[in-house]
Design a protein around this motif. Structure first.
Motif, PDB file in Angstrom:
ATOM      1  N   GLU A  81       1.045  -1.097   0.228  1.00 21.38           N
ATOM      2  CA  GLU A  81       0.022  -0.083   0.064  1.00 21.38           C
ATOM      3  C   GLU A  81       0.712   1.355  -0.261  1.00 21.38           C
ATOM      4  O   GLU A  81       2.255   0.899   0.644  1.00 21.38           O
ATOM      5  CB  GLU A  81      -1.315  -0.218   1.289  1.00 21.38           C
ATOM      6  N   TRP A  82       0.269   2.315  -0.350  1.00 23.41           N
ATOM      7  CA  TRP A  82       1.460   3.609  -0.933  1.00 23.41           C
ATOM      8  C   TRP A  82       0.106   4.691  -0.623  1.00 23.41           C
ATOM      9  O   TRP A  82      -1.449   4.761  -0.818  1.00 23.41           O
ATOM     10  CB  TRP A  82       1.531   3.854  -1.988  1.00 23.41           C
ATOM     11  N   ALA A  83       0.362   5.881   0.022  1.00 24.17           N
ATOM     12  CA  ALA A  83      -0.540   7.198   0.328  1.00 24.17           C
ATOM     13  C   ALA A  83       0.052   8.149  -0.732  1.00 24.17           C
ATOM     14  O   ALA A  83       1.190   8.192  -0.924  1.00 24.17           O
ATOM     15  CB  ALA A  83       0.294   7.166   1.700  1.00 24.17           C
ATOM     16  N   VAL A  84      -1.296   8.166  -2.071  1.00 25.67           N
ATOM     17  CA  VAL A  84      -0.579   9.263  -2.581  1.00 25.67           C
ATOM     18  C   VAL A  84      -1.622  10.611  -2.217  1.00 25.67           C
ATOM     19  O   VAL A  84      -2.770  10.913  -1.885  1.00 25.67           O
ATOM     20  CB  VAL A  84      -0.801   9.483  -3.343  1.00 25.67           C
ATOM     21  N   LYS A  85      -0.925  12.112  -1.917  1.00 24.52           N
ATOM     22  CA  LYS A  85      -1.652  12.795  -1.384  1.00 24.52           C
ATOM     23  C   LYS A  85      -1.436  14.080  -1.892  1.00 24.52           C
ATOM     24  O   LYS A  85      -0.107  14.153  -2.434  1.00 24.52           O
ATOM     25  CB  LYS A  85      -1.650  13.300  -0.101  1.00 24.52           C
ATOM     26  N   MET A  86      -2.448  14.979  -2.665  1.00 23.36           N
ATOM     27  CA  MET A  86      -1.911  16.497  -3.146  1.00 23.36           C
ATOM     28  C   MET A  86      -2.513  17.549  -1.981  1.00 23.36           C
ATOM     29  O   MET A  86      -3.381  17.688  -1.644  1.00 23.36           O
ATOM     30  CB  MET A  86      -3.341  16.491  -4.512  1.00 23.36           C
ATOM     31  N   LEU A  87      -1.542  17.798  -2.055  1.00 20.62           N
ATOM     32  CA  LEU A  87      -1.690  19.649  -1.122  1.00 20.62           C
ATOM     33  C   LEU A  87      -1.261  20.859  -1.812  1.00 20.62           C
ATOM     34  O   LEU A  87      -0.442  20.823  -2.744  1.00 20.62           O
ATOM     35  CB  LEU A  87      -0.252  19.517  -0.561  1.00 20.62           C
ATOM     36  N   LEU A  88      -2.119  21.837  -1.850  1.00 17.99           N
ATOM     37  CA  LEU A  88      -2.420  23.021  -2.029  1.00 17.99           C
ATOM     38  C   LEU A  88      -1.802  24.142  -1.489  1.00 17.99           C
ATOM     39  O   LEU A  88      -2.853  24.324  -0.358  1.00 17.99           O
ATOM     40  CB  LEU A  88      -3.490  22.535  -3.064  1.00 17.99           C
ATOM     41  N   ASP A  89      -1.209  24.630  -1.644  1.00 16.50           N
ATOM     42  CA  ASP A  89      -0.909  26.434  -1.389  1.00 16.50           C
ATOM     43  C   ASP A  89      -1.665  27.061  -2.385  1.00 16.50           C
ATOM     44  O   ASP A  89      -1.573  27.312  -3.394  1.00 16.50           O
ATOM     45  CB  ASP A  89       0.267  26.236  -1.388  1.00 16.50           C
ATOM     46  N   ARG A  90      -3.332  26.973  -1.423  1.00 10.26           N
ATOM     47  CA  ARG A  90      -3.461  28.110  -2.223  1.00 10.26           C
ATOM     48  C   ARG A  90      -3.217  29.642  -3.365  1.00 10.26           C
ATOM     49  O   ARG A  90      -3.709  29.490  -4.317  1.00 10.26           O
ATOM     50  CB  ARG A  90      -5.590  28.490  -1.686  1.00 10.26           C
TER      51      ARG A  90
END
Length: 284
Positions: free
Chosen positions: A133-142
């Motif tokens: 299992e891998w975790a993929v996350k999108m992080l946004l500096d709006r």
């Protein structure tokens, strides 16, 4: 009091703590476990084994348990030990990782839970064999993303203005309005990127599950997580997965968007539930 008005049965002094299940004989684990007395393996079904520990019941299910579970100082080091044992087993054989704090009063109760969910467990082990299992996350500096899109819109507008000197004033104002709207289109931009990334992840993985980004663990200084996926990928797909995430970050390095890949982890997000519906610490 129990539902029938009688006094509840007293809790046993010790409970069986479950780390994981495996369809193969577990290796000898050189780890002290939660009590620093060593972990053990227990046969709980045909070709199915449990890696377990013995813990004092009152610490996990007694009156003090609620305070313990609310204390990061108490939970933190024990959660690390829990994960270390699972990882040590996973290095040698496939695992069904139990959630932190899963207790059983007696081996027979664990065997009964396994028997009741044996079909689901067999499907799970067949599904996860050879995967992680891998975790993929999108992080946004709006703010950074909005500024980047505003710059892009302004550049496009300047190019258009220079080549359209004969355009009417009304058309010019419309173009300026369009540019302003483009600067406010961060959400749609993120959605398009997320859809493309998820499609690529699904092409490279066995299974992808969308998760609630509000549940993502992140450092206080991080940009907010706006998308989150659990990815079940074969060992052979690891390089392609890393390459796709690296390409996304290179493409959007100046746009306030970052994709984070962590793992490999035991397949927590893809496991069937075998515990009771009540919290494990109270279901001994």
């Amino acid at each position: 009091m129990s539902p029938d008005g009688s006094s509840p049965a007293p809790l046993p002094e010790e409970a069986l703590y479950l780390y994981c299940l495996t369809p193969q004989t577990p290796p000898a684990i050189d780890h002290g476990g939660l009590q620093d007395t060593g972990v053990a393996s227990l046969r709980v079904g045909a070709s199915l084994y449990a890696v377990v520990d013995r813990v004092p019941t009152e610490a996990w299910a007694g009156p003090a348990a609620q305070d313990h579970m609310a204390s990061l100082d108490w939970v933190g080091p024990r959660a690390v030990l829990h994960e270390e044992v699972i990882e040590a087993v996973r290095d040698a054989v496939p695992v069904y990782p139990a959630h932190f704090g899963t207790l059983y009063a007696h081996p027979d109760r664990l065997r009964a839970a396994v028997a009741a969910h044996r079909d689901a467990l067999d499907r799970f082990f067949a599904r996860v064999e050879g995967t992680d299992e891998w975790a993929v996350k999108m992080l946004l500096d709006r703010d950074a993303a909005a500024a980047h899109r505003a710059d892009a819109s302004a550049t496009d507008a300047s190019a258009t203005d220079a080549s359209a000197t004969a355009a009417s004033g009304t058309e010019y104002l419309q173009r300026r309005k369009d540019a302003q709207e483009a600067r406010a289109s961060v959400d749609a931009w993120v959605q398009d990127l997320a859809d493309a990334l998820e499609a690529d992840l699904r092409a490279r993985a066995e299974t992808v599950r969308t998760q609630d980004p509000q549940q993502a663990v992140q450092a206080p200084a991080d940009a907010p997580v706006v998308r989150s996926w659990a990815v079940l990928a074969t060992h052979e797909a690891h390089a392609a997965l890393r390459a796709r995430v690296r390409a996304a970050n290179e493409a959007h390095a100046d746009a306030g968007l970052h994709v984070r890949l962590t793992g490999p982890w035991p397949p927590y997000s893809f496991r069937p539930r075998i515990e009771d519906d009540s919290p494990a610490a109270r279901s001994v």
